[in-house]
Each structure stands twice: as C-alpha cells, then as structure tokens.
Scaffold this motif. Structure first.
Motif, PDB file in Angstrom:
ATOM      1  N   ASP A 165      78.709  24.297  50.683  1.00 34.41           N
ATOM      2  CA  ASP A 165      77.950  24.178  51.923  1.00 34.41           C
ATOM      3  C   ASP A 165      78.401  25.244  52.925  1.00 34.41           C
ATOM      4  OD1 ASP A 165      76.579  23.440  54.175  1.00 34.41           O
ATOM      5  OD2 ASP A 165      77.064  21.306  54.025  1.00 34.41           O
ATOM      6  N   PRO A 166      77.490  26.122  53.369  1.00 30.80           N
ATOM      7  CA  PRO A 166      77.885  27.175  54.321  1.00 30.80           C
ATOM      8  C   PRO A 166      78.284  26.628  55.686  1.00 30.80           C
ATOM      9  CG  PRO A 166      75.504  27.121  54.069  1.00 30.80           C
ATOM     10  CD  PRO A 166      76.064  26.202  53.028  1.00 30.80           C
ATOM     11  N   GLU A 167      77.908  25.396  55.978  1.00 33.15           N
ATOM     12  CA  GLU A 167      78.258  24.832  57.282  1.00 33.15           C
ATOM     13  C   GLU A 167      79.770  24.681  57.432  1.00 33.15           C
ATOM     14  OE1 GLU A 167      75.726  21.901  59.175  1.00 33.15           O
ATOM     15  OE2 GLU A 167      74.462  21.877  57.384  1.00 33.15           O
ATOM     16  N   GLU A 168      80.476  24.580  56.304  1.00 33.38           N
ATOM     17  CA  GLU A 168      81.938  24.536  56.370  1.00 33.38           C
ATOM     18  C   GLU A 168      82.481  25.883  56.830  1.00 33.38           C
ATOM     19  OE1 GLU A 168      83.504  23.265  52.662  1.00 33.38           O
ATOM     20  OE2 GLU A 168      82.427  21.348  52.640  1.00 33.38           O
ATOM     21  N   LYS A 214      70.555  23.092  49.740  1.00 35.42           N
ATOM     22  CA  LYS A 214      71.840  22.517  50.121  1.00 35.42           C
ATOM     23  C   LYS A 214      72.882  23.575  50.460  1.00 35.42           C
ATOM     24  CE  LYS A 214      71.426  18.187  47.510  1.00 35.42           C
ATOM     25  NZ  LYS A 214      72.031  17.351  46.450  1.00 35.42           N
ATOM     26  N   ASP A 215      72.710  24.775  49.912  1.00 35.98           N
ATOM     27  CA  ASP A 215      73.763  25.781  50.080  1.00 35.98           C
ATOM     28  C   ASP A 215      73.298  27.013  50.856  1.00 35.98           C
ATOM     29  OD1 ASP A 215      72.042  26.722  48.195  1.00 35.98           O
ATOM     30  OD2 ASP A 215      73.542  27.092  46.638  1.00 35.98           O
ATOM     31  N   ASP A 216      72.247  26.885  51.669  1.00 32.92           N
ATOM     32  CA  ASP A 216      71.866  28.023  52.510  1.00 32.92           C
ATOM     33  C   ASP A 216      71.592  27.544  53.930  1.00 32.92           C
ATOM     34  OD1 ASP A 216      69.309  27.020  52.861  1.00 32.92           O
ATOM     35  OD2 ASP A 216      68.343  28.385  51.482  1.00 32.92           O
ATOM     36  N   ILE A 217      71.610  28.482  54.859  1.00 27.67           N
ATOM     37  CA  ILE A 217      71.289  28.181  56.255  1.00 27.67           C
ATOM     38  C   ILE A 217      71.020  29.498  56.982  1.00 27.67           C
ATOM     39  CG2 ILE A 217      73.672  28.267  57.097  1.00 27.67           C
ATOM     40  CD1 ILE A 217      72.979  25.926  58.973  1.00 27.67           C
TER      41      ILE A 217
END
Length: 347
Positions: free
Chosen positions: A129-132, A169-172
């Motif tokens: 998760d890039p949010e981390e 789930k793994d981009d932003i």
C-alpha cells in the motif's frame, strides 16, 4: 518499501504554450493504458511528437519531449530519474527543468506572457500500500506539491494529501495546483500525465481568453465615455456592431471548445480518467475561471448595448435637430417670399 527509506522515482515537468506555428510532427503519441478505459474515438485530444532530445541539466541526463496538439498547442516535457525524489535538491532541479522547457517553448514562438507549468512525481519502486510510504514522508510530499520549502502546518499537510484518487489497492494519485504525486507499481504514468496536460491546457486557454476580454472591457469603457461625452463619430456605429458580433462569436467558440473537451472526457463516466480529470478541474478551479469569463462577457455585452443605445439616442437627437432646422429654413423662406411679395405690390 520501508516508509522511512529513500523513495526512488521519476520527475516529469512540463510546460504548455500556445503558438501560431504548425511544427512538423513525426508520429502520434501512443499511450498504452493499463487501467480500463472506454474505446470512444476522439475523446482525448491527440498529441503528436515533434522531436525528442537529451540535455544535461545540473549534472543529470534529462529527456526532453516536444509535442504538438492541434490547433496551436506546444507541450515541452522533461523527465529525469531520481535516486531520491523527495530530496531537498529536487526543488532546484525542478526549477531548472522548467527554465529549460521555457527556452525550448520560445523556439516555437509561443506567447512568453502565457504558459502553464506543472510537475509530476512518479513512483513505482515500492510494494504494498503506497499510503504507508506517504504516511512516512507526507511533509516532504506536501512541500513538493506546493513548491514550498518551509515546514507546513500539520493540517495543511493532511488537507493536501487527502486530495487524492485511488483505483487499485496498490496505487494512488495525489493532485495539487502546482504538481501531482503518482504512485503506481506498474508504472502507468503516461495516461495520468496526459490528463494533467489537458487540464493545464484548459487553464491556459482560459487565462488567455480572460486577458483578451479584459483588454476589450477597457476599450469598451473608453468607448462608452466617448458616447457619454457626445464624442462618438458617426462611423462608430459600425464599430459597435462589429464588437457585439465578436463578443457573441467569442462566447460561442469558448462554449464549443472548453465544454467539448470536458464533455468528451466526462462521457467516460465513472472511469478512472474521468474521475482524475474532474479532480484536476476542481484543483485548478476551472469552473471559477469559466464563471468569471462569463461575467466579463455579460459585462461587455451590457456596455456595448449601452453604447448602442447612446448612439441611437444621439443619432435620433441629431436627426430631430436636422428636421427642426429644415423647418426653420422653410419658415424663413416663406417669410422672405411674403415680404418680397408685399414689397413688390407696394412698388
């Protein structure tokens, strides 16, 4: 990737300008989209490659791509790999890239007073998760997005980071006025950058149009003063009619051009590209720009309507004066004939 580790990435800075030239193009830019998108033809304006070249900027090899988007739009795109895209030196490098892009832009005789710059920070070297990653570097990310070196307030940082869009789930993608961060482990950056360029192009055209209307508004105010002072020449009625036609034409063309682009993109509905473009238009306040332009157009129409009314009243008054003067001449003539007749009878 550890939230506190160095963040590798690619810095892409671009500049959008408007030219009257039609540069030779080699090929249409073919952007392969990984995210699902509709097959509507002509939804996104086509960009064509003019040239590519490498230049050394502050000791780094930078790829420059010159693109042309008819009619009359030149885009200069500079991209460079960064060992740490959150490094403090990125501020200076970004400024150097923009300066070099502007130098290339001027080669195509673009208006030096009007261009739009934007920077995209592309990150793909991570897992999960890039949010981390964002959580561990949110102060640096917010600072780069706002091109602000001083430490930002925690609330300002959180507000900046929250203006984002997730697809998987793994981009932003985090969007701001001066730049965007795109986290995508598959490296799907080109389609996002294309939308950022279109949004900035819309902003640039709105700025140019507003400047043109401001100049027209100033001339209209001067013309109104002349009509009020009764210094309007007879031939100015043609000028007034011509100006009114031009304003109507500008309003029509602006509606056709600006709304057509948005309508085409928003035809995509809930697709990722439509949602991202909508996010960009909100951040760039494009709707507020359009509202101000419509108000200026309304003001221009009102002023020219008043000028036209003043001219009509002035012309009517002049015509009435001419008629009255004609009657006066006739009366004088009758009196002269009467006195001549009386004088002849006495003789």
């Amino acid at each position: 990737m550890d939230a506190n580790s160095i963040v590798r990435g690619t810095l892409v800075s671009f500049l959008v300008g408007i030219t009257k030239l039609s540069p030779d193009t080699a090929e249409i830019v073919d952007i392969k989209k990984i995210k699902s998108s509709p097959s509507y033809p002509g939804v996104i304006p086509k960009q064509m490659v003019v040239k590519t070249e490498k230049r050394n900027i502050e000791g780094k090899a930078v790829d420059f791509l010159v693109k042309f988007c008819p009619p009359g739009v030149v885009i200069i795109e500079a991209s460079v790999e960064m060992d740490d895209i959150l490094d403090e030196r990125v501020f200076d490098l970004k400024r150097a890239l923009i300066v070099e892009c502007r130098t290339i832009l001027w080669e195509y005789r673009c208006n030096p007073s009007f261009d739009e710059e934007y920077s995209v920070y592309c990150v793909s070297d991570y897992k999960g998760d890039p949010e981390e990653v964002i959580l561990g570097h949110k102060d640096s990310i917010a600072g780069l997005l706002k091109t602000e070196r001083i430490p930002l307030d925690e609330e300002e940082i959180n507000t900046t980071i929250k203006f984002n869009l997730k697809y998987s789930k793994d981009d932003i993608t985090i969007v701001d006025w001066d730049g965007a961060f795109v986290f995508d482990p598959r490296g799907d950056f080109a389609s996002n950058i294309e939308l950022f360029e279109i949004a900035n192009l819309q902003l640039l055209k709105l700025r140019v149009l507003e400047n043109e209307l401001e100049n027209r508004l100033e001339k209209a105010a001067q013309l109104l003063q002349r009509t009020t002072a009764r210094k309007l020449p007879l031939l100015s009625s043609r000028e007034v009619r011509h100006s009114l036609r031009e304003i109507i034409q500008i309003r029509t063309e602006s509606i056709m051009e600006f709304e057509a682009t948005e309508r085409n993109i928003k035809l995509i509905g809930d697709w990722y590209s439509a949602r991202l473009y909508d996010l960009m238009t909100k951040k760039l306040h494009l709707e507020a720009w359009r509202t101000n332009i419509n108000k200026t157009l309304d003001g221009l129409e009102d002023i020219y309507s008043m000028i036209s009314e003043n001219f009509s009243m002035s012309f009517s008054t002049t015509l009435e004066f001419i008629i009255a003067f004609g009657w006066l001449i006739l009366l004088v003539g009758y009196f002269l004939l009467f006195f001549l007749e009386v004088f002849n009878k006495r003789l």
